[in-house]
Motif scaffolding. Sequence first.
Motif, PDB file in Angstrom:
ATOM      1  N   ALA A   1       0.841  -1.201   0.000  1.00 54.09           N
ATOM      2  CA  ALA A   1       0.000   0.000   0.000  1.00 54.09           C
ATOM      3  C   ALA A   1       0.869   1.241   0.000  1.00 54.09           C
ATOM      4  N   LEU A   2       0.368   2.289  -0.642  1.00 50.39           N
ATOM      5  CA  LEU A   2       1.031   3.592  -0.677  1.00 50.39           C
ATOM      6  C   LEU A   2       0.093   4.653  -0.128  1.00 50.39           C
ATOM      7  N   SER A   3       0.676   5.649   0.557  1.00 50.01           N
ATOM      8  CA  SER A   3      -0.129   6.741   1.079  1.00 50.01           C
ATOM      9  C   SER A   3       0.730   7.988   1.202  1.00 50.01           C
ATOM     10  N   ALA A   4       0.147   9.135   0.880  1.00 52.56           N
ATOM     11  CA  ALA A   4       0.818  10.419   1.108  1.00 52.56           C
ATOM     12  C   ALA A   4       0.519  10.831   2.539  1.00 52.56           C
ATOM     13  N   ARG A   5       1.517  10.749   3.420  1.00 53.04           N
ATOM     14  CA  ARG A   5       1.356  11.043   4.832  1.00 53.04           C
ATOM     15  C   ARG A   5       2.188  12.263   5.195  1.00 53.04           C
ATOM     16  N   ASP A   6       1.537  13.326   5.655  1.00 53.09           N
ATOM     17  CA  ASP A   6       2.248  14.516   6.128  1.00 53.09           C
ATOM     18  C   ASP A   6       3.255  15.029   5.100  1.00 53.09           C
ATOM     19  N   GLY A   7       2.832  15.038   3.838  1.00 50.36           N
ATOM     20  CA  GLY A   7       3.680  15.541   2.771  1.00 50.36           C
ATOM     21  C   GLY A   7       4.733  14.570   2.299  1.00 50.36           C
ATOM     22  N   LYS A   8       4.731  13.349   2.819  1.00 55.48           N
ATOM     23  CA  LYS A   8       5.699  12.325   2.439  1.00 55.48           C
ATOM     24  C   LYS A   8       4.956  11.123   1.864  1.00 55.48           C
ATOM     25  N   LEU A   9       5.623  10.419   0.942  1.00 59.09           N
ATOM     26  CA  LEU A   9       5.048   9.200   0.388  1.00 59.09           C
ATOM     27  C   LEU A   9       5.555   8.017   1.206  1.00 59.09           C
ATOM     28  N   VAL A  10       4.609   7.248   1.745  1.00 62.16           N
ATOM     29  CA  VAL A  10       4.931   6.115   2.610  1.00 62.16           C
ATOM     30  C   VAL A  10       4.443   4.827   1.959  1.00 62.16           C
ATOM     31  N   ALA A  11       5.275   3.791   2.019  1.00 62.70           N
ATOM     32  CA  ALA A  11       4.897   2.466   1.539  1.00 62.70           C
ATOM     33  C   ALA A  11       4.841   1.496   2.711  1.00 62.70           C
ATOM     34  N   VAL A  12       3.843   0.627   2.702  1.00 64.36           N
ATOM     35  CA  VAL A  12       3.724  -0.439   3.703  1.00 64.36           C
ATOM     36  C   VAL A  12       3.483  -1.745   2.953  1.00 64.36           C
ATOM     37  N   TRP A  13       4.199  -2.790   3.349  1.00 67.25           N
ATOM     38  CA  TRP A  13       3.995  -4.111   2.749  1.00 67.25           C
ATOM     39  C   TRP A  13       4.197  -5.155   3.838  1.00 67.25           C
ATOM     40  N   ALA A  14       3.825  -6.403   3.540  1.00 70.85           N
ATOM     41  CA  ALA A  14       3.915  -7.418   4.587  1.00 70.85           C
ATOM     42  C   ALA A  14       4.072  -8.816   4.012  1.00 70.85           C
ATOM     43  N   ASP A  15       4.886  -9.611   4.695  1.00 71.84           N
ATOM     44  CA  ASP A  15       4.856 -11.058   4.541  1.00 71.84           C
ATOM     45  C   ASP A  15       3.559 -11.552   5.178  1.00 71.84           C
ATOM     46  N   ARG A  16       2.926 -12.542   4.588  1.00 71.55           N
ATOM     47  CA  ARG A  16       1.607 -12.964   5.054  1.00 71.55           C
ATOM     48  C   ARG A  16       1.634 -13.725   6.381  1.00 71.55           C
ATOM     49  N   GLY A  17       2.779 -14.328   6.734  1.00 70.98           N
ATOM     50  CA  GLY A  17       2.825 -15.185   7.906  1.00 70.98           C
ATOM     51  C   GLY A  17       2.131 -16.513   7.643  1.00 70.98           C
TER      52      GLY A  17
ATOM     53  N   GLY B   1      -3.475  -1.095  13.178  1.00 75.43           N
ATOM     54  CA  GLY B   1      -2.483  -0.167  13.705  1.00 75.43           C
ATOM     55  C   GLY B   1      -2.484   1.140  12.943  1.00 75.43           C
ATOM     56  N   ARG B   2      -1.310   1.771  12.888  1.00 71.84           N
ATOM     57  CA  ARG B   2      -1.208   3.103  12.277  1.00 71.84           C
ATOM     58  C   ARG B   2       0.203   3.318  11.745  1.00 71.84           C
ATOM     59  N   VAL B   3       0.308   4.127  10.681  1.00 72.41           N
ATOM     60  CA  VAL B   3       1.598   4.519  10.135  1.00 72.41           C
ATOM     61  C   VAL B   3       1.677   6.043  10.113  1.00 72.41           C
ATOM     62  N   HIS B   4       2.876   6.578  10.379  1.00 68.60           N
ATOM     63  CA  HIS B   4       3.071   8.031  10.448  1.00 68.60           C
ATOM     64  C   HIS B   4       4.442   8.372   9.885  1.00 68.60           C
ATOM     65  N   ALA B   5       4.525   9.479   9.144  1.00 66.09           N
ATOM     66  CA  ALA B   5       5.799   9.960   8.613  1.00 66.09           C
ATOM     67  C   ALA B   5       6.223  11.202   9.373  1.00 66.09           C
ATOM     68  N   GLY B   6       7.425  11.162   9.947  1.00 69.87           N
ATOM     69  CA  GLY B   6       7.933  12.289  10.715  1.00 69.87           C
ATOM     70  C   GLY B   6       8.529  13.370   9.833  1.00 69.87           C
ATOM     71  N   ALA B   7       8.698  14.561  10.409  1.00 71.07           N
ATOM     72  CA  ALA B   7       9.261  15.682   9.665  1.00 71.07           C
ATOM     73  C   ALA B   7      10.696  15.409   9.225  1.00 71.07           C
ATOM     74  N   ASP B   8      11.399  14.524   9.969  1.00 73.00           N
ATOM     75  CA  ASP B   8      12.781  14.199   9.630  1.00 73.00           C
ATOM     76  C   ASP B   8      12.894  13.091   8.595  1.00 73.00           C
ATOM     77  N   GLY B   9      11.751  12.640   8.065  1.00 72.90           N
ATOM     78  CA  GLY B   9      11.776  11.607   7.043  1.00 72.90           C
ATOM     79  C   GLY B   9      11.634  10.202   7.569  1.00 72.90           C
ATOM     80  N   THR B  10      11.649  10.026   8.885  1.00 75.70           N
ATOM     81  CA  THR B  10      11.483   8.687   9.442  1.00 75.70           C
ATOM     82  C   THR B  10      10.006   8.271   9.393  1.00 75.70           C
TER      83      THR B  10
END
Length: 311
Positions: free
Chosen positions: A158-174, A249-258
């Motif tokens: 999944a992709l999302s524009a978070r706080d002006g940053k582009l964030v990707a999230v992916w997962a192994d299915r387990g 859960g939740r994903v967040h992009a910090g101002a420092d790029g983390t």
Amino acid sequence: MRRTSLISTCVAGAAALCAGLTLAAPAQAAAPAAHQNWVSTGTGMTSGVSGMVVTGRHGDRIRALVVRDNKKPGENRLARTEYVPGKTAHVEPLDWRGDDLPVDLEAIDRVPGHPGSYVAVASAGTGYRIDVEGRTARVRDTFTLPGLGEDDNVENFALSARDGKLVAVWADRGQDSRPATVYAARASFTGDDTGFGAVTRRTLRTPYPTTHVRHASDLKITESGRLLVSAASDPGDDGPFASAVLDAGRVHAGADGTVSLHIAGSPRVLGTFEGHKVEALSCLPHSRWGVLGTDDENAGGALRTARFCTR
């Protein structure tokens, strides 16, 4: 790849979007049968839905792109569907134009800010940036997801524009006692090049299903940064299957790029779905309603609307 429901509530003026979900609470009420209908995307092993992104809506008609985990030449990899909840799904296979035909596509999402551009991901972690125009998907770039473990089997991206940053999230299915591993990182799509920042990882266990478990069969990011995850039970090509949708859960992009990634120790079950293996989910824009897609192996695939999209 081998791999019910909140008490039904109707959206005013849009009864076709009514869909039942099974509450975890003891008291349950049956939704009208018409609102529980799954709509077929085709029969047989090659007709399942392993990933999906909603691309538009006109009245009751929902448009989406779906990927299929097919492996052989001549089998469809990507299709456009026009779906009327509870009634019909018209599926139009698209031509895949690239150096190599992908094997086992499991996920797809749009690239924010780039209309017509998408990323599809295969189970081995190979990503394809594609442009979809008319009946053709053209590959602009291929890449490998970073940070994967040796035994990882990727079923979502999944992709999302978070706080002006582009964030990707992916997962192994387990698998059963092995939890899913969820990864998150900054992403960059510049021209035909793709890049990722430092990778954060967490583990996820679903409280349901409890046997033959795939802890993360798909994942999407809501407008507020919530992680919606589907989980599924897959005992074999003929089932019986079962699935759940989780607020994980939740994903967040910090101002420092983390990128910070929080996965709940006990994810909240938003709904359970018996008899189907949900491998795809996507939310309607600015809505609590979304679409679920299944890969039911020998039984083919199906679509259904449900109210699971938390803000």
